[in-house]
Design a protein around this motif. Structure first.
Motif, PDB file in Angstrom:
ATOM      1  N   TYR A  66      -3.178 -29.623 118.667  1.00 15.28           N
ATOM      2  CA  TYR A  66      -3.997 -28.582 119.306  1.00 15.28           C
ATOM      3  C   TYR A  66      -5.162 -29.214 120.067  1.00 15.28           C
ATOM      4  CZ  TYR A  66      -1.589 -25.459 116.007  1.00 15.28           C
ATOM      5  OH  TYR A  66      -0.649 -24.783 115.286  1.00 15.28           O
ATOM      6  N   ILE A  69      -3.838 -30.784 123.304  1.00 21.26           N
ATOM      7  CA  ILE A  69      -3.567 -29.760 124.319  1.00 21.26           C
ATOM      8  C   ILE A  69      -4.882 -29.278 124.921  1.00 21.26           C
ATOM      9  CG2 ILE A  69      -2.718 -27.400 124.674  1.00 21.26           C
ATOM     10  CD1 ILE A  69      -0.578 -28.065 122.498  1.00 21.26           C
ATOM     11  N   ALA A  70      -5.875 -29.046 124.074  1.00 17.68           N
ATOM     12  CA  ALA A  70      -7.185 -28.610 124.566  1.00 17.68           C
ATOM     13  C   ALA A  70      -7.817 -29.673 125.454  1.00 17.68           C
ATOM     14  CB  ALA A  70      -8.105 -28.274 123.387  1.00 17.68           C
ATOM     15  N   CYS A  73      -6.255 -29.434 128.861  1.00 17.46           N
ATOM     16  CA  CYS A  73      -6.826 -28.300 129.598  1.00 17.46           C
ATOM     17  C   CYS A  73      -8.234 -28.617 130.077  1.00 17.46           C
ATOM     18  CB  CYS A  73      -6.827 -27.049 128.723  1.00 17.46           C
ATOM     19  SG  CYS A  73      -5.180 -26.444 128.332  1.00 17.46           S
ATOM     20  N   TYR A  74      -9.014 -29.279 129.238  1.00 14.37           N
ATOM     21  CA  TYR A  74     -10.371 -29.697 129.613  1.00 14.37           C
ATOM     22  C   TYR A  74     -10.321 -30.632 130.821  1.00 14.37           C
ATOM     23  CZ  TYR A  74     -14.550 -32.657 129.398  1.00 14.37           C
ATOM     24  OH  TYR A  74     -15.670 -33.370 129.720  1.00 14.37           O
ATOM     25  N   VAL A  99     -14.015 -24.498 128.046  1.00 18.12           N
ATOM     26  CA  VAL A  99     -12.555 -24.368 128.119  1.00 18.12           C
ATOM     27  C   VAL A  99     -11.916 -25.059 126.926  1.00 18.12           C
ATOM     28  CG1 VAL A  99     -10.495 -25.038 129.443  1.00 18.12           C
ATOM     29  CG2 VAL A  99     -12.514 -24.147 130.631  1.00 18.12           C
ATOM     30  N   TRP A 100     -12.390 -26.267 126.608  1.00 18.54           N
ATOM     31  CA  TRP A 100     -11.842 -27.005 125.471  1.00 18.54           C
ATOM     32  C   TRP A 100     -12.015 -26.211 124.173  1.00 18.54           C
ATOM     33  CZ3 TRP A 100     -13.391 -28.775 120.781  1.00 18.54           C
ATOM     34  CH2 TRP A 100     -12.542 -29.679 120.139  1.00 18.54           C
ATOM     35  N   VAL A 103      -9.636 -23.114 124.086  1.00 21.23           N
ATOM     36  CA  VAL A 103      -8.228 -23.488 123.887  1.00 21.23           C
ATOM     37  C   VAL A 103      -8.006 -24.033 122.476  1.00 21.23           C
ATOM     38  CG1 VAL A 103      -6.375 -25.049 124.635  1.00 21.23           C
ATOM     39  CG2 VAL A 103      -7.795 -23.893 126.330  1.00 21.23           C
ATOM     40  N   GLY A 106      -8.599 -21.273 119.946  1.00 22.15           N
ATOM     41  CA  GLY A 106      -7.579 -20.245 120.169  1.00 22.15           C
ATOM     42  C   GLY A 106      -6.237 -20.660 119.586  1.00 22.15           C
ATOM     43  N   LEU A 107      -5.840 -21.913 119.819  1.00 19.61           N
ATOM     44  CA  LEU A 107      -4.604 -22.417 119.230  1.00 19.61           C
ATOM     45  C   LEU A 107      -4.681 -22.448 117.711  1.00 19.61           C
ATOM     46  CD1 LEU A 107      -3.763 -25.336 121.684  1.00 19.61           C
ATOM     47  CD2 LEU A 107      -2.434 -23.248 121.346  1.00 19.61           C
TER      48      LEU A 107
END
Length: 115
Positions: A66, A69-70, A73-74, A99-100, A103, A106-107
């Motif tokens: 997770y 993935i974050a 996205c970051y 954003v990090w 995400v 959230g995950l």
């Protein structure tokens, strides 16, 4: 204390192995890509399996996924903010940090795991 010494030794050996592998590959930037993070993660998971069992290590590995993935996205958000919107680096990283967080947590909330 022995856990930290063991983590240091395993991490150091793995970092060295990844550095040698990265040095043999083209382009040379793979050396940095294969540097510290994978080896520290492997050492941590190995210690988790020994100390807490495979179920605990599996949950810990999912939280690492997770986070990865974050981080992706970051990184994508920083690139867009810097290149498309021409923001300053500090401003872009602060915005992308949000954003990090969204995400990653959230995950974690959506798929579960241990925090």
């Amino acid at each position: 204390m022995t856990e930290y010494i063991l983590r240091f030794i395993i991490g150091g050996v793995t970092v060295s192995a990844f550095a040698i592998l990265g040095d043999m590959l083209k382009p040379k930037s793979f050396g940095g890509l294969l540097g510290a993070a994978p080896s520290v993660a492997l050492a941590t998971l190995g210690i988790a399996v020994v100390q807490h069992g495979p179920q605990y290590a599996a949950a810990e590995s999912w939280t690492m996924i997770y986070g990865a993935i974050a981080l992706g996205c970051y990184s994508l958000a920083v690139c867009h903010l810097l290149m498309r919107f021409r923001l300053a680096a500090l401003t872009a990283t602060i915005i992308a940090f949000a954003v990090w967080l969204v995400v990653a947590f959230g995950l974690l909330a959506g798929f579960g795991g241990s925090a």
